[in-house]
Design a protein around this motif. Sequence first.
Motif, mmCIF file in Angstrom:
data_model
loop_
_atom_site.group_PDB
_atom_site.id
_atom_site.type_symbol
_atom_site.label_atom_id
_atom_site.label_comp_id
_atom_site.label_asym_id
_atom_site.label_seq_id
_atom_site.Cartn_x
_atom_site.Cartn_y
_atom_site.Cartn_z
ATOM 1 N N ASP A 170 8.518 54.903 4.250
ATOM 2 C CA ASP A 170 7.998 53.546 4.204
ATOM 3 C C ASP A 170 8.339 52.758 5.470
ATOM 4 N N ILE A 171 7.902 53.273 6.603
ATOM 5 C CA ILE A 171 8.227 52.649 7.891
ATOM 6 C C ILE A 171 7.536 51.311 8.101
ATOM 7 N N ARG A 172 6.532 50.999 7.306
ATOM 8 C CA ARG A 172 5.808 49.740 7.460
ATOM 9 C C ARG A 172 6.327 48.636 6.532
ATOM 10 N N SER A 173 7.329 48.935 5.715
ATOM 11 C CA SER A 173 7.804 47.930 4.768
ATOM 12 C C SER A 173 8.491 46.775 5.488
ATOM 13 N N GLU A 174 8.347 45.593 4.926
ATOM 14 C CA GLU A 174 9.025 44.435 5.484
ATOM 15 C C GLU A 174 10.519 44.614 5.288
ATOM 16 N N GLY A 175 11.276 44.195 6.242
ATOM 17 C CA GLY A 175 12.717 44.317 6.130
ATOM 18 C C GLY A 175 13.258 45.654 6.597
ATOM 19 N N ASN A 176 12.376 46.604 6.906
ATOM 20 C CA ASN A 176 12.844 47.904 7.393
ATOM 21 C C ASN A 176 13.561 47.704 8.718
ATOM 22 N N GLY A 177 12.929 47.023 9.652
ATOM 23 C CA GLY A 177 13.555 46.689 10.924
ATOM 24 C C GLY A 177 13.649 47.825 11.931
ATOM 25 N N LEU A 178 13.348 49.039 11.521
ATOM 26 C CA LEU A 178 13.456 50.176 12.435
ATOM 27 C C LEU A 178 12.316 50.123 13.448
ATOM 28 N N GLU A 179 12.670 50.161 14.731
ATOM 29 C CA GLU A 179 11.666 50.085 15.788
ATOM 30 C C GLU A 179 11.478 51.407 16.525
ATOM 31 N N TYR A 180 12.580 52.128 16.738
ATOM 32 C CA TYR A 180 12.519 53.351 17.537
ATOM 33 C C TYR A 180 13.349 54.446 16.897
ATOM 34 N N GLY A 227 1.138 74.629 10.249
ATOM 35 C CA GLY A 227 -0.102 74.829 9.513
ATOM 36 C C GLY A 227 -1.108 73.707 9.722
ATOM 37 N N VAL A 228 -0.935 72.915 10.781
ATOM 38 C CA VAL A 228 -1.873 71.851 11.141
ATOM 39 C C VAL A 228 -2.105 71.903 12.651
ATOM 40 N N TRP A 229 -3.187 71.292 13.080
ATOM 41 C CA TRP A 229 -3.514 71.288 14.503
ATOM 42 C C TRP A 229 -2.567 70.367 15.258
ATOM 43 N N VAL A 230 -1.984 70.883 16.331
ATOM 44 C CA VAL A 230 -1.120 70.101 17.212
ATOM 45 C C VAL A 230 -1.848 69.971 18.541
ATOM 46 N N MET A 231 -2.172 68.748 18.908
ATOM 47 C CA MET A 231 -2.929 68.514 20.128
ATOM 48 C C MET A 231 -1.999 68.503 21.334
ATOM 49 N N SER A 232 -2.453 69.138 22.394
ATOM 50 C CA SER A 232 -1.687 69.178 23.638
ATOM 51 C C SER A 232 -2.372 68.271 24.656
ATOM 52 N N ASP A 233 -2.329 66.958 24.374
ATOM 53 C CA ASP A 233 -2.938 66.002 25.290
ATOM 54 C C ASP A 233 -1.895 64.973 25.714
ATOM 55 N N ALA A 234 -2.279 64.074 26.609
ATOM 56 C CA ALA A 234 -1.326 63.118 27.172
ATOM 57 C C ALA A 234 -0.813 62.115 26.136
ATOM 58 N N TYR A 235 -1.555 61.888 25.066
ATOM 59 C CA TYR A 235 -1.114 60.943 24.038
ATOM 60 C C TYR A 235 -0.098 61.580 23.084
ATOM 61 N N HIS A 236 -0.327 62.805 22.676
ATOM 62 C CA HIS A 236 0.520 63.471 21.692
ATOM 63 C C HIS A 236 1.675 64.253 22.310
ATOM 64 N N SER A 237 1.559 64.610 23.570
ATOM 65 C CA SER A 237 2.545 65.467 24.221
ATOM 66 C C SER A 237 3.247 64.721 25.350
ATOM 67 N N LEU A 238 4.557 64.921 25.426
ATOM 68 C CA LEU A 238 5.331 64.324 26.517
ATOM 69 C C LEU A 238 6.273 65.401 27.061
ATOM 70 N N PRO A 239 5.762 66.287 27.928
ATOM 71 C CA PRO A 239 6.579 67.393 28.417
ATOM 72 C C PRO A 239 7.565 66.992 29.513
ATOM 73 N N LEU A 240 8.590 67.785 29.632
ATOM 74 C CA LEU A 240 9.584 67.710 30.702
ATOM 75 C C LEU A 240 10.333 66.378 30.743
ATOM 76 N N GLN A 241 10.619 65.816 29.588
ATOM 77 C CA GLN A 241 11.428 64.604 29.485
ATOM 78 C C GLN A 241 12.745 64.959 28.811
ATOM 79 N N LEU A 267 6.143 51.153 15.348
ATOM 80 C CA LEU A 267 4.972 50.289 15.189
ATOM 81 C C LEU A 267 3.749 50.852 15.902
ATOM 82 N N LEU A 268 3.939 51.295 17.134
ATOM 83 C CA LEU A 268 2.822 51.833 17.924
ATOM 84 C C LEU A 268 2.454 53.261 17.552
ATOM 85 N N GLU A 269 3.389 53.962 16.889
ATOM 86 C CA GLU A 269 3.239 55.385 16.588
ATOM 87 C C GLU A 269 2.877 56.139 17.864
#
Length: 158
Positions: free
Chosen positions: A26-36, A128-142, A150-152
Amino acid sequence: TAKENGRFLYVAGYEPGTGAGVTVCDIRSEGNGLEYVYTKALTGCMGLSMTGTHRSSGTRDIFFAHSRRWSDYRDAVLISTTDPLHAAQDFVRSHDDLNVFYGSGRHSYKDGHYDPPTEAKILSGILGVWVMSDAYHSLPLQTDLAFNILLEAWVPLS
């Protein structure tokens, strides 16, 4: 793991073994406060973040892990119940509207074992699901990875 001021959740992976993982409901619940949710020291490891809507409760949840390189699982028939990737498989089975994000630490190219698109294909097979290897979903070499609730999306760790 450690929660700092309720805004940040640190998922450590320093100990020897398969890694560490956490599910936050429930990351969208009010009062959760978790950002990162973030991890550090990904040298030779992978970071995984998934968001999804729980099938029975309808809540938006997140799974985050600091794990071994997925190519290390290439020949594994079963994944141990103590491995964070086992929890990731459970997350996939119980959620819809999934988004799978991954990143990696610094890896040696000379041994020929690390290639981001190949790692994405292997992770697709594990989950068992598709994992996209694009600039939005992947962040290599970090070495350090942070995921904004919030931004997901991956964000710079400062």
